[in-house]
Design an enzyme around this catalytic site. Structure first.
Site, mmCIF file in Angstrom:
data_model
loop_
_atom_site.group_PDB
_atom_site.id
_atom_site.type_symbol
_atom_site.label_atom_id
_atom_site.label_comp_id
_atom_site.label_asym_id
_atom_site.label_seq_id
_atom_site.Cartn_x
_atom_site.Cartn_y
_atom_site.Cartn_z
ATOM 1 C CG LEU A 3 -2.072 -1.069 1.086
ATOM 2 C CD1 LEU A 3 -2.930 -1.048 2.338
ATOM 3 C CD2 LEU A 3 -2.931 -0.890 -0.152
ATOM 4 C CG HIS A 4 5.162 1.414 0.868
ATOM 5 N ND1 HIS A 4 6.445 1.476 1.338
ATOM 6 C CD2 HIS A 4 5.162 0.441 -0.077
ATOM 7 C CE1 HIS A 4 7.194 0.585 0.703
ATOM 8 N NE2 HIS A 4 6.431 -0.046 -0.139
ATOM 9 C CG ASP A 5 4.846 0.307 -3.745
ATOM 10 O OD1 ASP A 5 5.728 0.885 -3.086
ATOM 11 O OD2 ASP A 5 4.949 -0.869 -4.107
#
Length: 99
Positions: A3-5
């Protein structure tokens, strides 16, 4: 550690899709970075690694690492009611999200 992408809008879409795929008693498990916890020391190497990762995400993907407050906002916008964060993987945390 996916999700950090993604930016917030795409994270919400991904989380909504996950929510549709689990039962009412299920949970989504996320392993990702949680920055800006009150108990973190800015001089700590783990905190510095989290902040460096945040800069890399912004520069490479236009994304970011998130604080607990930012994660909570995403979970609420995706329709989840509760979550727990366990900082047990070095600079990454295990996050459980419940419908």
């Amino acid at each position: 550690w996916v999700l950090h992408d993604w930016n917030d809008e795409d994270c919400i879409k991904i989380l909504k899709s996950c929510k549709k795929s689990i039962s009412k008693k299920g949970k989504v498990i996320i392993i990702d970075v949680v920055i800006n916890n009150e108990e973190q020391d800015e001089e700590d190497e783990t905190t510095q690694l989290k902040l460096l990762s945040d800069i890399n995400m912004a520069a490479i993907f236009g994304a970011k690492e998130r604080s607990e407050k930012e994660w909570k906002q995403l979970f609420i916008k995706a329709g989840f009611n509760n979550y727990k964060i366990f900082p047990i993987f070095g600079f990454r945390s295990l996050i459980e999200v419940y419908p």
